[in-house]
Motif scaffolding. Structure first.
Motif, short mmCIF file in Angstrom:
data_model
loop_
_atom_site.label_atom_id
_atom_site.label_comp_id
_atom_site.label_asym_id
_atom_site.label_seq_id
_atom_site.Cartn_x
_atom_site.Cartn_y
_atom_site.Cartn_z
N LEU A 118 0.85 -1.19 0.00
CA LEU A 118 0.00 0.00 0.00
C LEU A 118 0.89 1.24 0.00
N ALA A 119 0.52 2.23 -0.79
CA ALA A 119 1.21 3.52 -0.78
C ALA A 119 0.16 4.62 -0.80
N TYR A 120 0.41 5.67 -0.02
CA TYR A 120 -0.52 6.80 0.02
C TYR A 120 0.21 8.03 0.55
N GLU A 121 -0.49 9.17 0.50
CA GLU A 121 0.09 10.45 0.89
C GLU A 121 -0.75 11.07 2.01
N VAL A 122 -0.07 11.66 2.99
CA VAL A 122 -0.75 12.37 4.07
C VAL A 122 0.01 13.66 4.37
N LYS A 123 -0.63 14.52 5.19
CA LYS A 123 0.05 15.68 5.75
C LYS A 123 0.22 15.47 7.24
N GLU A 124 1.36 15.87 7.78
CA GLU A 124 1.64 15.66 9.19
C GLU A 124 1.04 16.76 10.07
N VAL A 125 0.54 17.83 9.46
CA VAL A 125 -0.03 18.93 10.24
C VAL A 125 -1.44 19.21 9.76
N ASP A 126 -2.21 19.91 10.58
CA ASP A 126 -3.56 20.31 10.24
C ASP A 126 -3.52 21.19 8.99
N ALA A 127 -4.43 20.94 8.05
CA ALA A 127 -4.46 21.72 6.81
C ALA A 127 -4.78 23.19 7.04
N GLU A 128 -5.27 23.53 8.23
CA GLU A 128 -5.58 24.92 8.54
C GLU A 128 -4.42 25.66 9.20
N SER A 129 -3.27 25.02 9.32
CA SER A 129 -2.13 25.68 9.94
C SER A 129 -1.71 26.89 9.11
N PRO A 130 -1.15 27.94 9.73
CA PRO A 130 -0.75 29.14 8.99
C PRO A 130 0.20 28.86 7.83
N ALA A 131 1.16 27.93 8.04
CA ALA A 131 2.12 27.63 6.98
C ALA A 131 1.43 27.05 5.75
N ILE A 132 0.37 26.27 5.97
CA ILE A 132 -0.36 25.69 4.85
C ILE A 132 -1.19 26.77 4.16
N ARG A 133 -1.95 27.51 4.93
CA ARG A 133 -2.89 28.48 4.37
C ARG A 133 -2.18 29.59 3.59
N SER A 134 -0.98 29.98 4.04
CA SER A 134 -0.28 31.09 3.39
C SER A 134 0.71 30.63 2.32
N SER A 135 0.75 29.35 2.05
CA SER A 135 1.74 28.81 1.12
C SER A 135 1.58 29.40 -0.28
N PRO A 136 2.67 29.84 -0.91
CA PRO A 136 2.59 30.36 -2.29
C PRO A 136 2.05 29.35 -3.29
N VAL A 137 2.34 28.06 -3.10
CA VAL A 137 1.86 27.07 -4.07
C VAL A 137 0.34 26.97 -4.02
N TYR A 138 -0.23 27.00 -2.82
CA TYR A 138 -1.68 26.90 -2.71
C TYR A 138 -2.36 28.21 -3.07
#
Length: 311
Positions: A215-235
């Motif tokens: 089995l292979a899959y992808e996850v995030k180790e932090v909450d998607a609402e964290s500031p680093a995620i929300r302010s990311s240039p890619v997103y």
């Protein structure tokens, strides 16, 4: 074709389904790089078909490196696109290792989207690839594939089902055998599932996996609402330039530790950072300050009892 783009919640024009077009465009760009990490010659056909149906967006999406404004410095098609290329290669390698070294001949792509691994990978004889996704996504995909004249390199079986429903019964109806080892892939899927849905999925996969399964899959180790995620240039770039709010689509709240759950169920589990693969391949995205991609993890699991490669 417009109807195929928009019909139902599982179409490729809206919501999570639209991310499949984003990944297809990224794979198309990657395919034409001289140092491509993975090649998918069918990817650009999906983007062009969607553009023809929409008569606008995604008509201006790139499908060649020379069409990317700013090249690799562009946060969207450069950095995020290269991330998708690296992820594609890592998961390609996982599936081919499962088939060639471990002898697995039954492959299931969960939330397959516009994945063309049944066509573009060099599968050993006897491999069967099940592609599970919603009917509108599979219908759009099949219409485009039929137009290319492409032929799969393995036996391909499509499974029209919603992962929120009884997808296991639909999978069994296409000939899936839980007594045989299976190579499961959930690429870019668990990020969008609520925590309880992720737990149910892991438990269901465990129950359907014979010894020797992977089995292979992808996850995030932090909450998607964290500031680093929300302010990311890619997103931010995906949201502002493509109208795809990835952060809004990601499941929020604390996430289950699916890797630990699999280990507790007897699987051998390895959790890797994407940047480990950048170092391995000598190309791919590099870490940046306040880096949203640094929270991503790729999980590789194997249920002991491999059958070994077929003679």
């Amino acid at each position: 074709m417009t109807e195929l783009l928009t019909r139902g919640q599982g179409g490729v024009a809206v919501g999570v389904g639209r991310t499949a077009l984003l990944v297809a465009a990224a794979r198309a760009v990657e395919t034409h790089r001289p140092d491509a990490l993975a090649r998918d010659p069918l990817a650009e056909h999906f983007v062009r078909a969607a553009a023809a149906a929409d008569r606008a967006d995604p008509a201006d999406w790139p499908v060649r490196p020379g069409q990317v404004p700013g090249g690799d410095a562009d946060p969207l098609w450069g950095r995020l696109g290269r991330y998708f290329g690296l992820r594609t290669r890592a998961l390609d390698d996982h599936l081919l290792r499962s088939a060639r070294e471990l002898g697995v001949r039954q492959v299931v792509l969960l939330g397959a989207g516009l994945d063309t691994r049944a066509y573009r990978l060099d599968w050993p004889a006897g491999c069967v690839v099940h592609e599970l996704d919603t009917e509108p996504v599979l219908a759009f995909k099949q219409q485009v594939l039929d137009g290319t004249g492409a032929r799969p390199a393995a036996e391909r079986r499509t499974v029209a089902a919603d992962l929120r429903g009884d997808w296991a019964a639909a999978l069994a109806a296409t000939g899936f055998d839980p007594a045989l080892p299976t190579a499961w892939l959930a690429e870019g899927l668990l990020l969008y599932l609520p925590a309880e849905a992720e737990r149910r999925l892991v438990a269901r996969l465990d129950g359907l996996s014979a010894p020797g399964s992977t089995l292979a899959y992808e996850v995030k180790e932090v909450d998607a609402e964290s500031p680093a995620i929300r302010s990311s240039p890619v997103y931010a770039a995906a949201r502002e330039r493509l109208g795809i709010d990835l952060v809004a689509l990601f499941a929020t709240g604390s996430r289950p530790d699916s890797a630990a759950e699999l280990a507790a169920r007897g699987w051998t589990v390895t959790v890797r950072s994407p940047y480990e693969f950048t170092a391995l391949r000598g190309r791919g995205p590099l870490p940046e300050p306040d880096d949203a991609l640094a929270a991503n993890r790729w999980v590789f699991a194997e249920r002991p009892g491999a059958v070994g490669p077929a003679a």
